[in-house]
Design a protein around this motif. Sequence first.
Motif, PDB file in Angstrom:
ATOM      1  N   LEU A  65       0.826  -1.203   0.000  1.00  0.00           N
ATOM      2  CA  LEU A  65       0.000   0.000   0.000  1.00  0.00           C
ATOM      3  C   LEU A  65       0.865   1.260   0.000  1.00  0.00           C
ATOM      4  O   LEU A  65       1.954   1.294   0.580  1.00  0.00           O
ATOM      5  N   GLN A 121      -2.906   5.256   0.870  1.00  0.00           N
ATOM      6  CA  GLN A 121      -3.774   4.116   1.165  1.00  0.00           C
ATOM      7  C   GLN A 121      -3.645   3.694   2.627  1.00  0.00           C
ATOM      8  O   GLN A 121      -4.633   3.291   3.248  1.00  0.00           O
ATOM      9  N   PHE A 171      -8.583  -1.877  -2.052  1.00  0.00           N
ATOM     10  CA  PHE A 171      -7.409  -1.317  -2.722  1.00  0.00           C
ATOM     11  C   PHE A 171      -7.020  -2.124  -3.955  1.00  0.00           C
ATOM     12  O   PHE A 171      -5.847  -2.312  -4.241  1.00  0.00           O
TER      13      PHE A 171
END
Length: 280
Positions: A46, A50, A153
């Motif tokens: 990430l 994020q 995500f």
Amino acid sequence: MMPAPTPLLPSGRLPALKTKDNGTISKMEQIITHLRKQKYNADYDLSAAQGADTLAFVSLLEEKLLPVLIHTFWVDAKNYVEHTRKWYAETIPFPLNFFLPNCMHKQHLERLQLLWGDGYMEDEEKLEKELYRDARECLTLLSQRLGSQKFFFGDSPASLDAFVFSRLAPLLKAKLPNGKLQQHLKSLQNLCNYCTSILSLYFPWDGGEHPGSAPRAAGTDEAEEDPHKRRNQLLSVLVGLVAMLGYAFLSGIVSIQRGGAGPGARQPIAMQEEEEEEEE
């Protein structure tokens, strides 16, 4: 071959992780930290943005959704009596199923009062209405953030997916007689598909046979599969009998009375009601 029984947890609560170096870890934050040190990190790929989104949504769920979930399952009288207490009573082994659900109910009430503050008892109906409204807005925001993606995500799950799923799946799957928040969740189709997809990917035996269990051959003796099963059942019955007799003695329902010498005068155990009838 049946798996060995799990040893008692030091804290008596889940989750718990048994490690070689640090013993048993029973706090969620410590478990996550330990796994990250062992290179098990769902958020490794990430970005910083994020990661910030993850912290923000986790905080949002803890503040807006969790209190209402506790209220839905443990405080709402109809849901608690007809679903939650019944489910735990059928799942927890005897004799613990007689008093553990009520202890858990009391703990959740205290936890909810801490989360809601002192105003909880002043105007419960108004506060409940506001909190359910906030919870519905939280679910709608989650639905908008997820959109048409498989996970929050992208195509791979992260810690946020695990956290969201742990909150939404029980609410979606439970058969609640009073499902105000549940109905709103079911109206958000992408969140429903999200939970169903995770269940099929990572819990394929949900609602069916566990994949690790093989069909039992004809004539197989249960004692051969689990040689301690009969012993455990007998111990459970004995513990239950001791608990019931102890309660009976302490409450005065059953008493021990000694009489004079001779077989006719000996009365080992007598009920109080019978003694009163004899005295009359």
